[in-house]
Design an enzyme around this catalytic site. Structure first.
Site, mmCIF file in Angstrom:
data_model
loop_
_atom_site.group_PDB
_atom_site.id
_atom_site.type_symbol
_atom_site.label_atom_id
_atom_site.label_comp_id
_atom_site.label_asym_id
_atom_site.label_seq_id
_atom_site.Cartn_x
_atom_site.Cartn_y
_atom_site.Cartn_z
ATOM 1 C CB CYS A 177 -8.092 5.906 -3.499
ATOM 2 S SG CYS A 177 -7.641 5.885 -1.781
ATOM 3 C CG HIS B 173 -3.354 8.152 -2.753
ATOM 4 N ND1 HIS B 173 -3.357 9.115 -1.767
ATOM 5 C CD2 HIS B 173 -4.356 7.294 -2.439
ATOM 6 C CE1 HIS B 173 -4.302 8.863 -0.886
ATOM 7 N NE2 HIS B 173 -4.941 7.753 -1.263
HETATM 8 C C1 2RA Z 1 -6.645 6.273 2.478
HETATM 9 N N1 2RA Z 1 -7.120 4.621 0.768
HETATM 10 O O1 2RA Z 1 -5.930 6.840 1.645
HETATM 11 C C2 2RA Z 1 -7.505 5.097 2.091
HETATM 12 C C3 2RA Z 1 -8.968 5.415 2.179
HETATM 13 N N2 2RA Z 1 -9.336 6.484 1.368
HETATM 14 O O2 2RA Z 1 -6.726 6.630 3.662
#
Ligand code: 2RA
Length: 329
Positions: A126, A234
């Site tokens: 991601c 994120h």
């Molecule tokens: C996380 N990118 O954010 C990793 C797996 N989804 O933990």
């Protein structure tokens, strides 16, 4: 189009179903797959109920496409079995990403690499997906030399247990732990396991996957990935050094015109991307666009996206849409 969703009851699998529904994906039959303990239960999709079936039953139903989000081991064991049955697998785990025979795809960047022979296709990590969507148009124009990225990653990236830990800590109650330390009112510079070189596996994913997706090993990438107590998505602070100089207004214009990107950059009016605004959206949001005044030909950006959607489910569905559109499945 017969579509299986493997891991249909998990955090990403649930979002995959939601995205398939929202985007009115052209499926004629849905095959939800989950672990034995869920077999027989039902999920509702477009107002209809579908029974959850076992892996073997799903393979026997010979779906055209299988969207996997069930962990690396499950994918390593069963993706080849679906492939044998003539199914095209799009896998969200890290199992196949660095396999040289498997394409690692972000549609806005490298969907053109796909061919009818690709029967197992890897969905990138991601935190990598949202970054390369932005790097690609800028690399095409100015040629990227180096990327320094620090991430601020949602607990949803870890899974349900992490969300529960955060919510329990916020309520002051004890419960199952996904992290070695408290996550509420804290940040953890530790995502996945530590490697020999002092990086975490998550950081090395960003390094290696970026080079593979961009098809350019000359791009130097270094990453620090951090877990923070948020839910919506994120965030990433990205510093890019280019071979060629750039004009800031042109950078903004390029990003505004690029697929999958929404520029939110008006600090005079306190407009910048935030996870709360990116939550449940499919685009990548870019702001804080400014020249790095400490270095020539260098740019700072702030990039935010919903890690369960563009960072996982939506990207996988977009790959499936591309395959159908180009008659590769
Ligand atoms: C996380 N990118 O954010 C990793 C797996 N989804 O933990």
């Amino acid at each position: 189009m017969k579509v299986a969703v493997v891991g249909a009851t998990g955090l990403v699998g649930t979002v995959m179903l939601k995205v398939l529904e929202e985007r009115n994906f052209p499926l004629t039959e849905l095959i939800p797959v989950a672990s034995e303990k869920s077999v027989g239960k039902e999920i509702t999709f477009k107002g209809k109920k579908f029974p959850i079936v076992s892996m073997d039953t799903a393979i026997g139903m010979r779906p055209d496409i299988a969207l996997f989000s069930a962990g690396g081991n499950t994918s390593l064991e069963h993706a080849p079995r679906f492939k044998e049955a003539g199914t095209t697998v799009i896998d969200n785990s890290s199992a196949w990403r660095m396999d040289p025979t498997v394409k690692l795809i972000v549609p806005e960047v490298n969907a053109h690499e796909l061919s009818i022979d690709n029967k197992i296709i890897a969905n990138p990590n991601c935190s990598t997906i949202q970054m390369v969507v932005v790097l690609k148009p800028l690399h095409d124009k100015y040629k990227i030399k180096r990327v320094v990225v620090s991430t601020y990653q949602s607990v949803t990236g870890t899974g349900v247990k992490a969300v529960e830990q955060l919510m329990n800590e916020r309520k002051g109650i004890d419960g199952p732990k996904a992290y070695p330390y408290e996550i509420d009112l804290n940040v953890l510079p530790h995502i996945d396991v530590f490697m020999e070189n002092g990086y975490t596996k998550e950081e090395m994913k960003m390094v290696k996957e970026t080079n593979k997706i961009m098809s350019d090993d000359s791009i130097k990438v270094t990453a620090t990935t951090v877990r923070i107590p948020v839910m919506g998505g994120h965030s990433e602070s990205v510093n890019i050094e280019f071979e060629n100089d750039f004009d800031l207004a042109e950078v903004r214009s390029i990003l505004e015109k690029s697929p999958g990107i929404i520029v939110v950059d008006d600090v005079a009016n306190l407009k910048y991307p935030m996870p709360k605004d990116a939550h449940e959206k499919d685009e990548v949001f870019v702001g804080r666009i400014r020249r790095d005044e400490s270095a020539p030909k260098a740019l700072n950006l702030w990039i935010v996206a919903d890690n369960l959607r563009k960072g996982a489910a939506t990207n996988a569905v977009q790959i499936a849409e591309y395959l159908i559109q180009k008659e590769l499945v």
